[in-house]
Design an enzyme around this catalytic site. Structure first.
Site, mmCIF file in Angstrom:
data_model
loop_
_atom_site.group_PDB
_atom_site.id
_atom_site.type_symbol
_atom_site.label_atom_id
_atom_site.label_comp_id
_atom_site.label_asym_id
_atom_site.label_seq_id
_atom_site.Cartn_x
_atom_site.Cartn_y
_atom_site.Cartn_z
ATOM 1 N N LYS A 169 4.653 -4.936 -7.393
ATOM 2 C CA LYS A 169 4.166 -6.226 -7.904
ATOM 3 C C LYS A 169 4.904 -6.460 -9.210
ATOM 4 O O LYS A 169 4.534 -5.938 -10.256
ATOM 5 C CB LYS A 169 2.656 -6.157 -8.137
ATOM 6 C CG LYS A 169 1.913 -7.467 -8.086
ATOM 7 C CD LYS A 169 2.405 -8.544 -9.026
ATOM 8 C CE LYS A 169 1.738 -8.560 -10.364
ATOM 9 N NZ LYS A 169 2.314 -9.582 -11.274
ATOM 10 N N GLY A 200 3.344 -12.394 -7.456
ATOM 11 C CA GLY A 200 2.003 -12.975 -7.550
ATOM 12 C C GLY A 200 1.417 -12.767 -8.926
ATOM 13 O O GLY A 200 1.989 -12.064 -9.773
ATOM 14 N N GLY A 202 -1.200 -11.300 -11.684
ATOM 15 C CA GLY A 202 -1.814 -9.986 -11.836
ATOM 16 C C GLY A 202 -3.245 -9.956 -11.348
ATOM 17 O O GLY A 202 -3.674 -9.008 -10.682
ATOM 18 N N VAL A 205 -2.846 -10.489 -6.971
ATOM 19 C CA VAL A 205 -1.984 -9.515 -6.267
ATOM 20 C C VAL A 205 -2.056 -8.132 -6.938
ATOM 21 O O VAL A 205 -2.246 -7.111 -6.266
ATOM 22 C CB VAL A 205 -0.531 -10.037 -6.202
ATOM 23 C CG1 VAL A 205 0.423 -8.956 -5.726
ATOM 24 C CG2 VAL A 205 -0.463 -11.248 -5.272
ATOM 25 N N GLY A 206 -1.932 -8.106 -8.283
ATOM 26 C CA GLY A 206 -1.984 -6.814 -8.991
ATOM 27 C C GLY A 206 -3.321 -6.127 -8.766
ATOM 28 O O GLY A 206 -3.391 -4.930 -8.446
ATOM 29 N N GLU A 244 1.863 3.033 -18.647
ATOM 30 C CA GLU A 244 2.762 2.899 -19.804
ATOM 31 C C GLU A 244 2.334 1.631 -20.519
ATOM 32 O O GLU A 244 2.584 0.528 -20.031
ATOM 33 C CB GLU A 244 4.219 2.784 -19.339
ATOM 34 C CG GLU A 244 4.750 4.008 -18.620
ATOM 35 C CD GLU A 244 4.928 5.203 -19.542
ATOM 36 O OE1 GLU A 244 4.762 5.066 -20.769
ATOM 37 O OE2 GLU A 244 5.212 6.292 -19.021
ATOM 38 N N CYS A 278 7.609 -2.423 -26.334
ATOM 39 C CA CYS A 278 6.431 -1.572 -26.487
ATOM 40 C C CYS A 278 6.643 -0.532 -27.578
ATOM 41 O O CYS A 278 5.711 -0.127 -28.248
ATOM 42 C CB CYS A 278 6.130 -0.887 -25.163
ATOM 43 S SG CYS A 278 7.560 -0.029 -24.484
ATOM 44 N N GLU A 378 -1.122 -5.113 -31.400
ATOM 45 C CA GLU A 378 0.265 -5.320 -30.965
ATOM 46 C C GLU A 378 0.560 -6.826 -30.978
ATOM 47 O O GLU A 378 -0.123 -7.590 -30.309
ATOM 48 C CB GLU A 378 0.420 -4.761 -29.546
ATOM 49 C CG GLU A 378 1.854 -4.704 -29.094
ATOM 50 C CD GLU A 378 1.974 -4.190 -27.656
ATOM 51 O OE1 GLU A 378 1.197 -4.618 -26.785
ATOM 52 O OE2 GLU A 378 2.864 -3.365 -27.418
HETATM 53 P P1 NAD Z 1 0.517 -7.527 -18.828
HETATM 54 O O1 NAD Z 1 -0.413 -6.385 -18.934
HETATM 55 O O2 NAD Z 1 -0.013 -8.889 -19.096
HETATM 56 O O3 NAD Z 1 1.151 -7.604 -17.356
HETATM 57 C C1 NAD Z 1 1.844 -6.514 -16.801
HETATM 58 C C2 NAD Z 1 1.821 -6.645 -15.288
HETATM 59 O O4 NAD Z 1 0.469 -6.486 -14.845
HETATM 60 C C3 NAD Z 1 2.271 -8.019 -14.768
HETATM 61 O O5 NAD Z 1 2.976 -7.842 -13.563
HETATM 62 C C4 NAD Z 1 0.949 -8.726 -14.526
HETATM 63 O O6 NAD Z 1 1.041 -9.753 -13.558
HETATM 64 C C5 NAD Z 1 0.092 -7.570 -14.021
HETATM 65 N N1 NAD Z 1 -1.351 -7.762 -14.162
HETATM 66 C C6 NAD Z 1 -2.024 -8.616 -14.987
HETATM 67 N N2 NAD Z 1 -3.359 -8.513 -14.783
HETATM 68 C C7 NAD Z 1 -3.546 -7.577 -13.814
HETATM 69 C C8 NAD Z 1 -4.693 -7.006 -13.183
HETATM 70 N N3 NAD Z 1 -5.915 -7.388 -13.503
HETATM 71 N N4 NAD Z 1 -4.490 -6.034 -12.257
HETATM 72 C C9 NAD Z 1 -3.259 -5.603 -11.937
HETATM 73 N N5 NAD Z 1 -2.127 -6.117 -12.501
HETATM 74 C C10 NAD Z 1 -2.266 -7.084 -13.426
HETATM 75 O O7 NAD Z 1 1.756 -7.184 -19.759
HETATM 76 P P2 NAD Z 1 3.020 -8.081 -20.068
HETATM 77 O O8 NAD Z 1 2.594 -9.172 -20.992
HETATM 78 O O9 NAD Z 1 3.735 -8.426 -18.813
HETATM 79 O O10 NAD Z 1 3.957 -7.037 -20.856
HETATM 80 C C11 NAD Z 1 3.816 -6.769 -22.205
HETATM 81 C C12 NAD Z 1 2.962 -5.530 -22.433
HETATM 82 O O11 NAD Z 1 3.547 -4.434 -21.736
HETATM 83 C C13 NAD Z 1 2.912 -5.110 -23.883
HETATM 84 O O12 NAD Z 1 1.612 -4.699 -24.200
HETATM 85 C C14 NAD Z 1 3.863 -3.922 -23.953
HETATM 86 O O13 NAD Z 1 3.631 -3.030 -25.002
HETATM 87 C C15 NAD Z 1 3.662 -3.308 -22.616
HETATM 88 N N6 NAD Z 1 4.826 -2.490 -22.241
HETATM 89 C C16 NAD Z 1 4.712 -1.135 -22.256
HETATM 90 C C17 NAD Z 1 5.826 -0.347 -21.961
HETATM 91 C C18 NAD Z 1 5.749 1.151 -21.961
HETATM 92 O O14 NAD Z 1 6.651 1.773 -21.388
HETATM 93 N N7 NAD Z 1 4.737 1.757 -22.557
HETATM 94 C C19 NAD Z 1 7.034 -0.953 -21.648
HETATM 95 C C20 NAD Z 1 7.112 -2.330 -21.625
HETATM 96 C C21 NAD Z 1 5.988 -3.100 -21.921
#
Ligand code: NAD
Length: 474
Positions: A169, A200, A202, A205-206, A244, A278, A378
């Site tokens: 996803k 999709g 999150g 689909v997530g 992560e 991140c 953050e």
């Molecule tokens: P996000 O958590 O909003 O979304 C990440 C993914 O999860 C997307 O594909 C989203 O559609 C999906 N998602 C959203 N709600 C969901 C749910 N309820 N169930 C399952 N999946 C769901 O994060 P973002 O805004 O896309 O990315 C930024 C964040 O990611 C920041 O907090 C950053 O620190 C973190 N990040 C961490 C690392 C690491 O390696 N630790 C690397 C990159 C980004």
């Protein structure tokens, strides 16, 4: 303008059951540059069913077959590097040096997984037992927008190295990059159903992948809030989870550090990926005695050397925020910092002169208390906080006083810096700007995550040890 109509199930590009069309923006201009048709929970069911059919054969493959698959994937991704870089530039707006690195990383990550598998013993003797490392099963791979292609390739490569099948996803905001990855992987000719991908939201689909009873493991990269919801959704079927998540990483400047080397290092750690990283070093800790000198030098370097603007201009070091929502979030934190009583050293609210996309002004606050929101949450933009410390015990206490623990940076005489690094609660510590090691474990302590990715630690997160008693080697 392109419309991406397909998801990928059972080795074929297929139309999703979901009907919603989602706009894709160029963040440097705000323009709509494409649309993607999003899947839904029915598509997840179809993708998991395909992964389930493919699993028995995939789980029986040996190292040689998996290595062949990985080599084919790497070669295919390698031949699409230029196309991927263009998609990253258009859809994400990372400066060209960063976009190029991101495009290279997709293939490079597969190569590191290949190397890891070559060296990893999938079977070994422990006492009188034969221990076989078995694939965990069907894995759900969920990626964020800030390195979508790289995370798809990295997670999928380790899943395949372990003999798993996958449902991916990707970030819905990164569909152009996902499309390049999918077309490349399709050329690699892996068996149908080994990997499946559903675009999709999150929340549908997530969440459907996280709750699906046939999915054995989730590897998620994204925000801490969503990571927690994945743990809750996974509980019923006791899925394995690798998370992560976010960070609020400290950069500690010791008194014996050379400020000529430190200033570019602080800017690189803080503003990498336009601050949308991140691992960004966003809490900068400097001793009270050196603070005035450090502030003056950092302010001057940012105002003269950091260039915000067109991601395609090689001189640009900070590109736009990925979306209007992310732009508004960064503005809100800049307002909060002022309301909390921190002092603006440079930057502030609004856009840099002459720019209309989702650009923000590189911003540094000083006189920041570690209890302020701008020091605890953050922000995910080019906004740094300077905190001062009285002595080294105080520096370590401030650095560790956070709910996060993903990365940390220490600048100083190397042996001295190593002693401080040992006291930090962080999944990794970078001393004097040392280079990344892709085979070493990557992941966070505390609320920055669960488990590790990359190298042998990452591979093991897709494996279950199985103990055979009385068995003889074949
Ligand atoms: P996000 O958590 O909003 O979304 C990440 C993914 O999860 C997307 O594909 C989203 O559609 C999906 N998602 C959203 N709600 C969901 C749910 N309820 N169930 C399952 N999946 C769901 O994060 P973002 O805004 O896309 O990315 C930024 C964040 O990611 C920041 O907090 C950053 O620190 C973190 N990040 C961490 C690392 C690491 O390696 N630790 C690397 C990159 C980004």
């Amino acid at each position: 303008m392109r419309t991406i109509e397909h998801i990928y199930i059972d080795g074929r590009f297929v139309a999703p059951h979901g009907r919603e069309l989602f706009d894709l923006h160029n963040p440097a201009t705000g323009e709509v540059i494409g649309r993607v048709r999003l899947g839904d929970a029915d598509d997840v069911d179809a993708a998991v069913a395909a992964a389930k059919r493919a699993l028995p054969a995939m789980a029986r493959t040996g190292k040689a077959e998996r290595l062949q698959m990985l080599e084919a994937m790497q070669a295919a991704m390698h031949s699409h590097i230029d196309e991927l870089r263009e998609a990253v530039l258009d859809e994400y707006g990372a400066p060209v040096s960063r976009s190029s690195w991101m495009a290279d990383y997709a293939a490079a990550a597969i190569q590191v997984a290949t190397h890891t598998l070559k060296d990893y013993p999938l079977e070994r003797e422990i006492g009188s037992a034969r221990v076989v490392m078995a694939p965990v099963g069907i894995v759900g791979l969920i990626t964020p927008w800030n390195s979508n292609a790289g995370f798809i390739c990295n997670k999928l490569a380790y899943a395949i190295a372990a003999g798993c099948t996958a449902v991916i996803k990707p970030s819905e905001m990164s569909a152009l990059q996902t499309d390049v990855v999918l077309r490349a992987l399709h050329e690699a000719g892996l068996p149908a159903g080994v990997y499946n991908l559903v675009n999709g939201h999150g929340a549908d689909v997530g969440a459907a992948i996280a709750a699906h009873p046939d999915v054995a493991k989730i590897s998620f990269t994204g925000s801490t809030a969503v990571g927690k919801s994945i743990v809750r959704a996974s509980a019923d079927s006791l899925k394995r989870v690798t998370l992560e998540l976010g960070g609020k990483s400290p950069t500690i400047i010791l008194d014996d550090a050379d400020l000529d080397a430190v200033i570019p290092g602080v800017i690189e750690a803080g503003f990498m990926n336009s601050g949308q990283a991140c691992i960004a070093g966003t809490r900068v800790l400097v001793s009270e005695t050196r603070r005035a000198e450090f502030e003056a030098r950092l302010k001057s370097a940012i105002e003269t050397q950091v260039k915000v603007g067109d991601p395609r201009d090689p001189a640009t070091t900070v590109g736009p925020m990925v979306s209007q929502t992310q732009w508004a979030r960064v503005q809100r934190y800049i307002r909060i910092g002022q309301e909390e009583g921190a002092r603006l050293l440079t930057g502030g609210e609004g856009r840099p002169d002459g720019l209309t996309g989702y650009f923000v002004r590189p911003t540094v606050f000083t006189d920041v208390g570690n209890d302020m929101k701008i020091a605890r949450e953050e922000i995910f933009g080019p906004v740094l906080s300077i905190l001062s410390y009285r002595n080294e015990d105080d520096a370590v206490a401030i650095a560790n006083d956070t709910t996060y623990g993903l990365s940390a940076y220490v600048f100083g005489e190397p042996v001295h810096a190593g002693r401080i690094a040992a006291r930090l609660d962080s999944g990794r510590v970078v001393i004097n700007g040392a280079a990344h090691e892709p085979l070493a474990p990557f992941g966070g302590m505390k609320q920055s995550g669960l488990g590790r990715e990359n190298g042998p630690f990452g591979l093991e997160s897709y494996l279950e040890p199985k103990t055979l008693l009385g068995a003889h080697a074949a």
